[in-house]
Design a protein around this motif. Structure first.
Motif, short mmCIF file in Angstrom:
data_model
loop_
_atom_site.label_atom_id
_atom_site.label_comp_id
_atom_site.label_asym_id
_atom_site.label_seq_id
_atom_site.Cartn_x
_atom_site.Cartn_y
_atom_site.Cartn_z
N ALA A 143 0.86 -1.20 0.00
CA ALA A 143 0.00 0.00 0.00
C ALA A 143 0.89 1.25 0.00
O ALA A 143 0.64 2.22 -0.72
N HIS A 144 1.97 1.22 0.80
CA HIS A 144 2.89 2.37 0.84
C HIS A 144 3.56 2.57 -0.52
O HIS A 144 3.68 3.69 -1.02
N ILE A 145 4.02 1.46 -1.10
CA ILE A 145 4.72 1.55 -2.39
C ILE A 145 3.76 2.08 -3.47
O ILE A 145 4.14 2.91 -4.30
N ALA A 146 2.51 1.63 -3.41
CA ALA A 146 1.54 2.08 -4.42
C ALA A 146 1.29 3.59 -4.29
O ALA A 146 1.22 4.31 -5.29
N ILE A 147 1.18 4.07 -3.05
CA ILE A 147 0.92 5.51 -2.86
C ILE A 147 2.14 6.32 -3.34
O ILE A 147 2.02 7.28 -4.10
N GLY A 148 3.33 5.92 -2.90
CA GLY A 148 4.55 6.66 -3.27
C GLY A 148 4.79 6.62 -4.77
O GLY A 148 5.05 7.67 -5.39
N ALA A 149 4.65 5.43 -5.37
CA ALA A 149 4.90 5.32 -6.81
C ALA A 149 3.84 6.11 -7.59
O ALA A 149 4.14 6.69 -8.64
N GLY A 150 2.63 6.16 -7.05
CA GLY A 150 1.57 6.93 -7.70
C GLY A 150 1.91 8.42 -7.71
O GLY A 150 1.72 9.12 -8.72
N LEU A 151 2.42 8.92 -6.60
CA LEU A 151 2.82 10.34 -6.54
C LEU A 151 3.98 10.60 -7.50
O LEU A 151 4.02 11.63 -8.18
N ALA A 152 4.94 9.66 -7.56
CA ALA A 152 6.09 9.83 -8.47
C ALA A 152 5.61 9.87 -9.92
O ALA A 152 6.08 10.69 -10.72
N ARG A 153 4.64 9.01 -10.24
CA ARG A 153 4.09 9.01 -11.62
C ARG A 153 3.37 10.31 -11.91
O ARG A 153 3.56 10.92 -12.96
N ALA A 154 2.56 10.75 -10.93
CA ALA A 154 1.79 11.98 -11.15
C ALA A 154 2.73 13.17 -11.39
O ALA A 154 2.43 14.07 -12.18
N ALA A 155 3.88 13.16 -10.72
CA ALA A 155 4.84 14.28 -10.89
C ALA A 155 5.86 13.98 -11.98
O ALA A 155 6.78 14.76 -12.20
N ARG A 156 5.71 12.86 -12.65
CA ARG A 156 6.62 12.41 -13.72
C ARG A 156 8.08 12.48 -13.28
O ARG A 156 8.93 13.04 -13.96
N LEU A 157 8.35 11.91 -12.13
CA LEU A 157 9.74 11.84 -11.63
C LEU A 157 10.38 10.58 -12.20
O LEU A 157 9.87 9.48 -11.97
N ASP A 158 11.47 10.75 -12.92
CA ASP A 158 12.07 9.55 -13.53
C ASP A 158 13.35 9.12 -12.80
O ASP A 158 14.04 8.22 -13.24
N ASN A 159 13.65 9.76 -11.66
CA ASN A 159 14.88 9.40 -10.95
C ASN A 159 14.60 8.81 -9.57
O ASN A 159 15.43 8.89 -8.67
N ILE A 160 13.39 8.27 -9.40
CA ILE A 160 13.07 7.60 -8.13
C ILE A 160 12.48 6.23 -8.43
O ILE A 160 11.70 6.08 -9.37
N ARG A 161 12.91 5.26 -7.64
CA ARG A 161 12.37 3.92 -7.81
C ARG A 161 11.82 3.46 -6.47
O ARG A 161 12.53 3.46 -5.45
N PHE A 162 10.54 3.13 -6.42
CA PHE A 162 9.94 2.55 -5.21
C PHE A 162 10.04 1.03 -5.32
O PHE A 162 9.61 0.46 -6.32
N MET A 163 10.64 0.41 -4.31
CA MET A 163 10.85 -1.03 -4.36
C MET A 163 10.12 -1.70 -3.20
O MET A 163 10.30 -1.32 -2.05
N GLU A 164 9.29 -2.70 -3.52
CA GLU A 164 8.58 -3.44 -2.47
C GLU A 164 9.47 -4.62 -2.07
O GLU A 164 9.71 -5.52 -2.87
N ALA A 165 9.98 -4.58 -0.85
CA ALA A 165 10.88 -5.66 -0.42
C ALA A 165 10.93 -5.72 1.10
O ALA A 165 10.81 -4.69 1.78
#
Ligand SMILES: C[S@@+](CC[C@H](N)C(=O)[O-])C[C@H]1O[C@@H](n2cnc3c(N)ncnc32)[C@H](O)[C@@H]1O
Length: 501
Positions: A81-103
């Protein structure tokens, strides 16, 4: 609620969004220098890597990525759930230098997934260490050993002993009563807290004799539903002594350097003269910290570690500190020269006052401020300015915001649709700070509107939009709050380049 993969940590309700300035590279570098150890502070377009472990929804990681387009940011959490929220914000802001990793950090270091994590210049873990099991802590140390580059800095926050000792029973009671309650973990936390409050009301010895439990049980009433289960319902909740944390991280060749809260590194601000006399009998830094922790009400420690300490002589340290640029985050009229510290109220001397007054008209380098005021102690000046939250370190003093920062700030602001939104401090990305400026939702809203081309003349429309769910009798208060933010906070956002002039 138990889930097979959660290893005793809360996963059925997402953690609060929050921004914590201690996670910023500039604060880590400052702490390192204050501890007489060399540190580099790469600029936003340089190549550098930032790694966050147990990132939650990743606000700090997002802000770091958006402010530093040249960096690679990796944010890791095992809760999808955390990864989905963070990755969603990164996508919305079109950030291409961040990777959210579920591990899961317990196994990550030895898994194939770890191959994708670059060696980090900066690593941050906020609110993780004292809430997870020994297995997870061991996994964290293995990952730090392989993923912190030589010379890299590591920030670790944790609930500290002995400050929490009076509340060990309280947490256990909340947890044991909570897990016997059917429902989601927020319901369980509330059930546990209710028992603890009831017992306190009938003079339970261990809920009334220490100030920490007395105060905590009262303050939890106002705390958010999402925060409380993450604080109290972990099966492994275990505050730690600094000495034990330092010993654990030594396995990853990490040396403890200092506290990231600058003023905590100045014993004269933290301890009475008599307490200092006893501490000064010892040179060993670990024992000195324990003596400090025996005297201070320091519940949450923010420690800075380095992988390979390049020790500096005092003159080298002073030269490096003097080159730092400080930028004000308060307006000149808000300057505070009387500062609240554990040893009491510290009224800074005349020289320091003059330099602080010049700093809040900045930006300026620490060396320039010292030259103006005839001061000789850069550590004290920068420690007080940053530690009292009146200035931040600037990684560069001018230049336009990258579009990535503007986009993230617009995304943050677009989510604010009421003056009563949000409970924890958010942030606005600032490339000059190389991190975020702590910002309440109202300021995020205003910044986003300005970044979308509106001007302050639209304030009436903003007030209307923000008041939609506010009772009419309170509309004047909303108007006042919005105008105050425009008058007092907007000049700071402009000075930091967060919104256009
Ligand atoms: C108190 S929260 C702090 C989140 C974030 N650092 C912040 O301050 O907002 C602790 C975080 O650690 C994560 N976590 C707990 N155990 C973990 C594990 N074994 N592997 C990866 N993440 C874990 C949780 O999902 C949660 O997001």
């Amino acid at each position: 609620m138990t889930q097979s993969w959660n290893s005793g940590y809360v996963t059925d309700i997402a953690y609060i969004e929050g921004f914590y300035v201690q996670q910023s590279p500039a604060r880590m570098a400052l702490a390192c220098l204050l501890g007489n150890v060399a540190a580099e502070l790469p600029e936003p377009d340089d190549e550098a890597c930032y790694l966050e472990l147990g990132c939650g929804v990743g606000i700090g990681a997002l802000v770091t990525a958006a402010s530093n387009p040249g960096w690679q940011v990796t944010a890791i959490d095992y809760n999808p759930a955390h990864i989905a929220i963070g990755a969603g914000l990164a996508r919305a802001a079109r950030l291409d230098n961040i990777r959210f990793m579920e591990a899961d950090l317990a196994q990550l270091a030895t898994s194939r997934q770890a191959d994708a994590i670059p060696q980090a210049d900066f690593v941050s873990m906020h609110g993780l260490w004292s809430w997870v099991s020994n297995d997870v802590r061991a996994g964290i140390v293995r990952l730090l050993a392989s993923k912190t580059r030589a010379g890299g800095l590591v920030h670790l926050s944790y609930n500290a002993l002995p400050a929490w000792q009076g509340a060990l029973g309280m947490q256990r009671l909340i947890y044991e009563a909570g897990v016997r309650t059917i429902g989601r973990s927020d319901v369980q936390a509330q059930a546990g807290l209710a028992v603890a409050r009831d017992l306190k009301g009938v003079e339970s010895r261990y809920l009334t004799e220490s100030s920490i439990t007395r105060d905590l049980l009262d303050t939890t009433v106002a705390m958010s539903t999402e925060y409380l289960p993450h604080e109290y319902m972990s099966a492994h909740w275990a505050p730690a002594f600094h000495a034990d944390v330092a010993a654990a991280l030594a396995e990853a060749k990490l040396d403890w350097v200092s506290s990231i809260n600058p003023m905590e590194n100045f014993p004269e601000l933290m301890l009475t003269p008599e307490q200092r006399d006893i501490m000064n009998r010892y040179k060993d830094p670990i024992l000195r910290e324990l003596i400090k922790d025996m005297c201070l009400p320091r519940q949450l420690r923010h420690d800075l570690f380095v992988r390979g300490a390049r020790r500096l002589y005092n003159d080298q340290r002073d030269a490096a500190l003097s080159r730092l640029t400080v930028v004000p985050i308060v307006s000149p009229g808000e300057l505070q020269t009387e500062i609240h510290v554990p040893a009491g109220m510290a009224e800074v001397g005349d020289k320091l006052q003059n330099m602080m007054a010049a700093a809040v008209r900045g930006p300026a380098t620490v060396g320039e401020l010292l030259a103006l005021g005839g001061g000789r102690n850069p550590a004290e000046l920068v420690g007080v300015l940053v530690g009292s939250h009146q200035c931040q370190i600037a990684v560069r003093s001018d230049g336009d915001q990258p579009e990535s920062a503007n986009r993230l700030n617009r995304v943050f602001g677009s989510r604010v649709n009421s003056i009563v939104a949000g409970k924890t401090p958010g942030a606005l990305a600032s490339s000059r700070l190389g991190t975020g400026l702590t910002a309440p939702p109202l300021l995020q809203f205003i910044a986003a509107r300005l970044l979308s081309g509106e001007r302050e003349s639209s304030a009436d429309a903003w007030i209307k939009a923000l008041s939609a769910d506010v009772v009419p009798e309170k509309h004047d208060t909303v108007r006042h709050v919005v105008h105050t933010a425009i008058e007092q906070r907007l000049p700071i956002l402009r000075r930091l380049g967060i919104v256009p002039d």
